[in-house]
Write a protein that holds these residues in place. Structure first.
Motif, PDB file in Angstrom:
ATOM      1  N   HIS A   1      79.496  24.139  19.473  1.00 42.73           N
ATOM      2  CA  HIS A   1      78.685  23.990  20.466  1.00 42.73           C
ATOM      3  C   HIS A   1      77.126  23.826  19.901  1.00 42.73           C
ATOM      4  O   HIS A   1      76.780  24.219  18.951  1.00 42.73           O
ATOM      5  CB  HIS A   1      78.618  25.161  21.330  1.00 42.73           C
TER       6      HIS A   1
ATOM      7  N   TYR B   1      74.455  29.023  25.818  1.00 43.86           N
ATOM      8  CA  TYR B   1      74.167  28.571  27.065  1.00 43.86           C
ATOM      9  C   TYR B   1      72.978  29.402  27.938  1.00 43.86           C
ATOM     10  O   TYR B   1      72.844  29.072  29.172  1.00 43.86           O
ATOM     11  CB  TYR B   1      75.352  28.161  27.799  1.00 43.86           C
TER      12      TYR B   1
ATOM     13  N   ARG C   1      73.672  22.273  25.777  1.00 41.02           N
ATOM     14  CA  ARG C   1      74.770  23.333  26.455  1.00 41.02           C
ATOM     15  C   ARG C   1      74.085  24.072  27.372  1.00 41.02           C
ATOM     16  O   ARG C   1      74.547  24.326  28.450  1.00 41.02           O
ATOM     17  CB  ARG C   1      75.509  23.943  25.349  1.00 41.02           C
TER      18      ARG C   1
ATOM     19  N   TYR D   1      74.795  24.055  31.338  1.00 37.70           N
ATOM     20  CA  TYR D   1      75.139  25.412  32.262  1.00 37.70           C
ATOM     21  C   TYR D   1      74.216  25.307  33.504  1.00 37.70           C
ATOM     22  O   TYR D   1      74.659  25.487  34.640  1.00 37.70           O
ATOM     23  CB  TYR D   1      74.766  26.410  31.216  1.00 37.70           C
TER      24      TYR D   1
ATOM     25  N   TYR E   1      78.058  14.996  25.993  1.00 39.04           N
ATOM     26  CA  TYR E   1      78.140  16.256  25.243  1.00 39.04           C
ATOM     27  C   TYR E   1      79.846  16.406  24.889  1.00 39.04           C
ATOM     28  O   TYR E   1      80.080  16.861  23.716  1.00 39.04           O
ATOM     29  CB  TYR E   1      77.901  17.298  26.081  1.00 39.04           C
TER      30      TYR E   1
ATOM     31  N   VAL F   1      81.876  24.753  29.513  1.00 37.02           N
ATOM     32  CA  VAL F   1      80.618  25.091  28.782  1.00 37.02           C
ATOM     33  C   VAL F   1      80.639  26.487  28.191  1.00 37.02           C
ATOM     34  O   VAL F   1      80.091  26.693  27.157  1.00 37.02           O
ATOM     35  CB  VAL F   1      79.465  24.891  29.922  1.00 37.02           C
TER      36      VAL F   1
ATOM     37  N   ARG G   1      84.155  23.950  22.119  1.00 32.51           N
ATOM     38  CA  ARG G   1      83.767  22.617  22.269  1.00 32.51           C
ATOM     39  C   ARG G   1      84.852  21.787  21.776  1.00 32.51           C
ATOM     40  O   ARG G   1      85.513  21.552  20.910  1.00 32.51           O
ATOM     41  CB  ARG G   1      82.591  22.246  21.609  1.00 32.51           C
TER      42      ARG G   1
END
Length: 910
Positions: free
Chosen positions: A273, A277, A292, A296, A317, A727, A732
């Motif tokens: 990631h 977040y 990230r 979010y 992403y 997320v 990821r």
């Protein structure tokens, strides 16, 4: 560096220069926002201060501003480069602070696969990947292997994988777009603001839509837009290239085994990631810390449930495959709005016309009509008026608008699929996936390893490839098909068990001590049977392991073939498992029971279950409503509840072992490893859940018009729930490419066709629509007048019942049979044959009419929008022109250099 950038502007210079204009202030604000997508918020603010200082000191503010902000997106690579230099502390780079971590492998030192890992890692180095190992801070036995792909490796595999990269800017179309935007902005102030859209200053367009793309080629590298080598390939592309390499690196000397090492010797394999977040600062004032965090705030946060999804950012992403899933889910949810509205109106129509329904009035007033008992021993004789409430509830779903709604939903399903094809085409073009399938189809490593000894020439590529013999392929297919049929028989056996339960339990409830249960024994039987059926459905979800075993037995050649085969098996299992009881209630319940005095019995003992005096539709409504609500609630709980509890337990363990703030000090790879891995089958569970829901929404929608409304409410929650899960709770996933939703589209089309047939049979067989219509036009007070209405239904209830004589009393039952004192007692009446003929005629007319409408709509709606077709042709033309011009420039340059050398050589000649 951050402190130097944050230096305040020189006050002496500021006095000599007029203040910035409003336009330039806006440009500086946009610069900060764009930089915030690649930098921490504090550094983004510092860059703006640095630019102000530079412009003020040079006393050339206007010209520099125009130069700097002429193309903000093209300049963002500077900010990305700064971010790369400052990201060492966040755990996104090697210990040198420069080499970006593209992939993480995790293993245990105590594992017995050390020799294979050594060979595997040696071959990884031979491929050119850089590696760095680091022990876990929480467990010294866990080792993290960090992988980085240098520029030459990325270029080599990007060419092999035909990855499309930005080629040239379309300046012509860009100028045209600017003119169009200016015209739109003039009228934007007059238009109402859409609450579903994000603010442009919060989520600007991240994609370089003004750039053409082409498959990457090292020989034509000078044609591509390369501002900086470190940012030319984004994180998703870099991870995908590294994973491609790992899948094809051998792990045993002298053998062809490859790919499986990631499952056997390594505990985890995942890309990182891009940071946390969470952020203390607001995204509106300070921008996003990373992608990230931006996802979010703009997508996974429950407060934006009513907003459109930022699909370009999702694709950037998580990759195109996940982006297409959320695009399809959003499209499906949006299309459910009209279906839910019409279904609600149909339900309200039944509610408002309830007091005027002649059939329910006659049932409620039939105090002197005694009905035969519904079971043998404990069921008493009932008055027809006792089923008054059920008759009224049935009218809510079985009314004059039912046929219209069934036709509407069949057309809706076609429109949904046809317009999704157009939407998918636009996304495939914008995401450079139009020609991906032909370029990217690869052989599975497992297939390569098993059949590498036998090769044949590929007729398309002309290269040798592993070959599976015809006899081997079809023998495996036969075994797999036999396994599928066996598991379907298991499901049918479970349904048969539910039927036996219903037959036995109705007598038990009829003798129940509680009066509420005793007086509603049939409804209690249906309700408990549905709950038990739901439990059996959940228990039989073990089909997943069977489907996996059968799919691996078939040895599919490519990943797409493996996914399609596994998907079809799982869908078939789950569809039969979920809908078999519903089909039984809709089309078999009460149809083959016989008549009083001559009942058909199960194992010559139990009388088969009959429908309620008000009809079988209420049983079907209960089955669909309970299963749909329980299934969706359980799925949502398991999707989010399970990873939440697992991650909570991990955090609790880390706090207990390493202190309260231990996790905050962990590097990114450690934090990601403590998250839950994505499902081993990717998006399969998410798609399967929605496809089964689509089946519930369309197949029996004539019996349950509120199904689209329940599906809509669930999907609004589902989108944010899945987003939050991706997320915050999952590692990821590997960013993968996909051109469309795969075999799921064919399944959707099959469900659409099946829904037309089932709804036709539900209206003709399960509901009382056809018998009422026949009575109104043929036997009622309005017979021969060519009209039908509530006034024409007087006497319908009595005409739909038959008489059975028990000693001196007459008992009624639902059927069209002659009375006991007729010439042929208990034989079918003429009205029965009229109703049967009308039912068959309705099924034929309904199906042909709806299929004709579906075919016409599919023909009238092209798969590609006209503007997209023109854009594709224009891009192809311009790319050819640019390639031609670029080659001419190169040849002209070489020619000029050659002439220059010749002139120099001529001067030196004596």
């Amino acid at each position: 560096m951050e402190e130097s950038l944050a230096t305040a502007p020189d006050s002496s210079t500021q006095d000599d220069v007029p203040p910035l204009g409003e336009h330039h202030q806006q440009q500086l604000h946009l610069c900060r926002l764009h930089s915030a997508y690649f930098l921490p918020a504090s550094l983004a603010d510092s860059i703006v201060v640095f630019l102000m200082n530079t412009f003020t000191s040079a006393n050339k503010r206007p010209s520099l501003l125009r130069e700097t902000f002429s193309d903000l997106r093209a300049g963002c690579w500077h900010f990305q480069l700064l971010y790369l230099e400052l990201s060492k502390s966040s755990g996104l780079c090697f210990s040198d602070g420069k080499s970006r971590i593209d992939y993480i492998l995790v293993y245990r030192k105590s594992s017995s696969q050390s020799e294979k890992r050594e060979v595997f890692e040696r071959n990884i180095r031979a491929e050119g990947l850089h590696m760095e190992k680091e022990a876990s801070l929480t467990n010294s036995d866990v080792i993290f292997l960090k992988l980085h792909a240098p520029w030459d490796v990325l270029c080599r595999y990007a060419e092999l994988m035909n990855i499309r990269m930005p080629f040239r800017l379309d300046k012509t179309s860009n100028d045209a777009n600017v003119k169009i935007i200016k015209r739109i902005n003039k009228f934007r102030g007059w238009l109402p603001r859409k609450p579903m859209k994000f603010d442009n200053d919060r989520l600007p367009d991240l994609e370089e839509n003004e750039s053409f793309t082409a498959p990457f080629s090292r020989s034509r590298i000078h044609h591509f837009i390369i501002h900086n080598k470190d940012t030319f390939f984004n994180n998703a592309t870099r991870s995908r290239i590294v994973h491609h390499i790992l899948q094809r690196v051998k792990y045993e000397e002298g053998k062809t085994k490859m790919g499986k090492i990631l499952n056997n010797s390594y505990e985890a394999a995942f890309p990182l990631h891009e940071g946390s977040y969470h952020s203390k600062n607001s995204i509106r004032t300070h921008g996003a810390d990373n992608h990230r965090h931006l996802l979010y705030e703009c997508w996974a946060w429950w407060g934006v449930w009513y907003k459109y999804q930022p699909l370009d950012l999702v694709r950037r992403y998580f990759g195109e495959k996940i982006g297409l899933y959320f695009a399809w889910l959003g499209w499906y949810t949006g299309m459910l709005f009209p279906a839910a509205l019409v279904g609600l109106l149909v339900f309200l129509y039944g509610l408002f016309t309830l007091e005027h329904c002649q059939v329910s009035k006659e049932i409620c007033q039939a105090n002197d009509i005694i009905m035969c008992p519904i079971c043998d021993q404990y069921c008493p004789y009932l008055r027809l008026s006792d089923s008054c409430i059920y008759a009224k509830v049935t009218h809510l779903f079985d009314n004059g608008a039912t046929v219209f709604f069934a036709v509407f939903m069949a057309v809706w399903a076609t429109v949904f699929l046809e317009f999704w094809k157009r939407r998918r085409a636009v996304l495939a073009y914008d995401w450079d996936l139009i020609d991906w399938e032909e370029e990217e189809e690869e052989i599975r490593p497992q297939f390569e390893a098993k059949y590498s000894k036998k090769e044949r020439m590929n007729p398309i590529s002309g290269k040798p490839e592993p070959y599976q013999a015809f006899s081997d392929k079809y023998s495996r297919l036969i075994v797999s098909t036999s396994g599928i049929f066996f598991m379907i028989l298991v499901v049918i056996a479970a349904v048969f068990g539910i039927v036996i339960y219903r037959v036995i339990t109705v007598s038990t409830f009829a003798a129940f001590g509680w009066a509420l249960i005793r007086n509603n024994s049939q409804v209690a039987t249906t309700g408990t049977a549905v709950c038990i059926n739901f439990c059996i459905i959940m228990l039989l979800n073990l089909y997943e392991k069977v489907a996996l075993l059968l799919t691996n037995l078939e040895q599919p050649r490519t990943e797409s073939e493996w996914e399609n085969s596994f998907t079809f098996k799982m869908f078939l299992f789950q569809f039969v498992n979920l809908n078999s009881s519903t089909f039984y209630i809709a089309f078999f319940l009460g149809r083959f029971t016989g008549r009083p005095g001559s009942y058909l019995r199960l194992i010559n003992r139990w009388k088969l279950e009959e429908c309620h005096p008000s009809g079988c539709l209420i049983d079907l409504c209960m089955q669909m409503g309970i299963i749909m609500v329980l299934k969706q609630t359980w799925n949502n709980f398991m999707e989010l509840g399970y990873p939440l509890m697992q991650n909570w337990w991990t955090r609790r363990r880390l706090r207990r072992e390493h202190g309260q703030n231990a996790k905050a000090g962990f590097p990114q790879w450690e934090r990601d490893f403590n998250l839950q891995p994505m499902n081993a089958y990717g998006l399969f569970d998410e798609y399967l859940e929605m496809i089964l829901q689509f089946g519930f929404t369309t197949i029996f929608v004539a019996a349950f018009p509120l199904a689209p409304l329940l599906a809509l409410i669930n999907n609004i929650i589902e989108i944010r729930l899945d987003a939050y899960k991706f997320v915050t709770q999952w590692r990821r996933p590997l960013p993968s490419q996909a051109k469309d939703i795969g075999i799921w589209y064919g399944i959707l089309e099959g469900i659409g066709i099946l829904s037309v047939i089932t709804n036709a049979f539900v209206i003709a067989v399960t509901s009382d629509f056809i018998p009422r219509l026949v009575y109104a036009y043929k036997y009622g007070p309005c017979a021969g007048q060519g009209r039908a209405g509530e006034g024409c239904m007087m006497g319908y209830v009595n005409a739909s019942l038959s008489v059975f004589r028990v000693s001196d009393f007459e008992r009624r039952y639902r059927d069209y049979r002659e009375p006991p004192d007729s010439a042929e007692p208990y034989s079918y009446t003429l009205q029965f044959w009229h109703v049967l003929a009308a039912r068959l005629a309705f099924i034929i007319v309904f199906e042909h009419m709806v299929f004709a409408i579906k075919t016409l709509i599919a023909y009238l709606i092209p798969d590609l929008p006209k503007d997209l077709r023109d854009r594709m042709r224009r891009e192809k033309y311009l790319i050819q022109e640019m390639m031609y011009e670029a080659e001419l420039e190169r040849l002209q340059k070489e020619k000029n250099e050659k002439k220059k050398k010749d002139r120099v050589h001529h001067k030196e000649w004596p």
